[in-house]
Write an enzyme that holds these catalytic residues in place. Structure first.
Site, PDB file in Angstrom:
ATOM      1  N   ILE A   1      56.718  50.741  45.276  1.00 57.77           N
ATOM      2  CA  ILE A   1      57.620  50.830  44.074  1.00 57.77           C
ATOM      3  C   ILE A   1      57.447  49.699  43.442  1.00 57.77           C
ATOM      4  CG2 ILE A   1      57.643  52.943  44.513  1.00 57.77           C
ATOM      5  CD1 ILE A   1      60.715  51.832  44.300  1.00 57.77           C
ATOM      6  N   ASP A   2      57.115  49.837  42.512  1.00 56.58           N
ATOM      7  CA  ASP A   2      57.047  48.345  41.372  1.00 56.58           C
ATOM      8  C   ASP A   2      58.271  48.371  40.751  1.00 56.58           C
ATOM      9  OD1 ASP A   2      54.118  48.925  40.995  1.00 56.58           O
ATOM     10  OD2 ASP A   2      54.716  50.013  39.439  1.00 56.58           O
ATOM     11  N   ARG A   3      58.429  46.626  40.464  1.00 57.66           N
ATOM     12  CA  ARG A   3      59.562  45.585  40.973  1.00 57.66           C
ATOM     13  C   ARG A   3      60.381  46.367  39.366  1.00 57.66           C
ATOM     14  NH1 ARG A   3      59.343  40.226  37.330  1.00 57.66           N
ATOM     15  NH2 ARG A   3      58.624  41.681  35.506  1.00 57.66           N
TER      16      ARG A   3
ATOM     17  N   THR B   1      60.807  49.708  38.827  1.00 51.95           N
ATOM     18  CA  THR B   1      60.695  50.710  38.479  1.00 51.95           C
ATOM     19  C   THR B   1      62.003  51.054  39.807  1.00 51.95           C
ATOM     20  OG1 THR B   1      57.866  51.261  38.636  1.00 51.95           O
ATOM     21  CG2 THR B   1      59.757  52.961  39.786  1.00 51.95           C
TER      22      THR B   1
ATOM     23  N   ARG C   1      51.826  55.357  35.748  1.00 56.05           N
ATOM     24  CA  ARG C   1      52.158  54.448  34.384  1.00 56.05           C
ATOM     25  C   ARG C   1      50.700  54.979  34.079  1.00 56.05           C
ATOM     26  NH1 ARG C   1      53.945  48.899  36.552  1.00 56.05           N
ATOM     27  NH2 ARG C   1      54.059  47.971  34.263  1.00 56.05           N
TER      28      ARG C   1
END
Length: 303
Positions: free
Chosen positions: A136-138, A140, A237
């Site tokens: 998962i993104d930084r 998130t 996103r």
């Protein structure tokens, strides 16, 4: 481990790197291209190139590269371990933490923390990401599965590929979504004008997001639950921006004027999967971080 694939009539004409990335969700096209150059991927028992277009009845052979010895230092970083046994770990990644080391983030990552707190981690596919099955993104927050051995890694990766893992997120978006439920089925690929961004593009990878409205806050904001059927880079996103409701706080895909939420207001709240050894269904849920809940409460009091 070696995998063999036979090209069908419907698959004819695809570049081999795209063909294999569609077959193997756990491998990026860049990684596949590297393995082609190094001879780990062959066509009809011969060397090939990344731009080769596959033909009907081609035999594509992919031999997994042996993991290299890692030079990543364990770091005593606090880690919220939700579940752990001899095969898997489920962690609640905090907002602001990068999952694995990269040129811009050589340390302080989830992998550095895992190497300190967990004795054994799998080493399949990518030496920079021990144990990491998905990301998962930084900015998130939320739940991630981590594999402690190669058997568990293979099982969890296959479940992701077969779309049997349950992954749901809560997101705060700009705008008033007019319907209660929806499905966004739009392929995602890299933006040719900005390689750091993803976008909906013809010829991209299949991407499907289901959403449900949880709460409307005035006519300015909507809290939604998003369920991933696929797991493309920045999928939620990109998809929410595509339908006109970008995530609050998103510096890459959101409005210029937005709320200060330290990055996108997105939280991986639920995850469920079959245990790699027992096949028991495991399901976990964690609440969003404080900045997410405080933002919601402040908005509710404003409208």
């Amino acid at each position: 481990m070696t995998d063999n694939y036979h090209v069908t009539q419907e698959e004819k004409g695809q570049r081999i790197d795209k063909y294999l990335s569609d077959k193997r969700d756990d491998l990026s096209r860049a990684q596949i291209q590297t393995w082609i150059k190094e001879g780990y991927i062959q066509v009809n028992e011969s060397q090939t190139k990344a731009n080769y277009k596959v033909q009907v009845d081609d035999l594509i052979t992919l031999t997994e590269k042996e993991p290299e010895v890692l030079d990543i230092q364990p770091e005593n970083i606090p880690l919220d371990i939700v579940y752990q046994d001899k095969d898997v770990v489920v962690v609640n990644k905090p907002k602001g933490m990068v999952v694995h080391p990269s040129p811009g983030h050589p340390n302080g990552t989830l992998v550095n923390a895992l190497m300190y707190h967990i004795d054994d981690l799998s080493g399949i596919h990518d030496v920079v990401r021990p144990g990491i099955v998905h990301r998962i993104d930084r900015d998130t927050s939320g739940l991630l599965m981590v594999a402690k051995n190669d058997h568990a890694h293979q099982s969890l990766a296959k479940q992701l590929k077969d779309k049997t893992v349950k992954r749901s997120y809560v997101a705060l978006v700009h705008g008033d979504i007019p319907h209660e439920y929806g499905t966004i089925d739009a392929p995602i690929g890299r933006d040719t004008k900005d390689r750091q961004r993803m976008t909906v593009v013809t010829g991209g990878k299949d991407a499907i997001t289901h959403f449900e409205v949880l709460e409307r806050i005035g006519q300015q904001y909507t809290l939604v639950k998003c369920v991933l059927e696929t797991g493309r880079t920045h999928q939620i996103r990109v998809h929410m921006r595509y339908i006109g409701f970008p995530l609050v706080g998103d510096p890459k895909y959101g409005h210029r004027k937005t709320l200060a939420t330290e990055g996108q207001a997105l939280h991986a709240q639920e995850i469920g999967f079959h245990h790699p050894t027992t096949n028991e269904w495991l399901a976990f849920e964690v609440d969003p971080p404080k900045i997410f809940t405080e933002t919601l409460e402040n908005l509710r009091q404003s409208y």
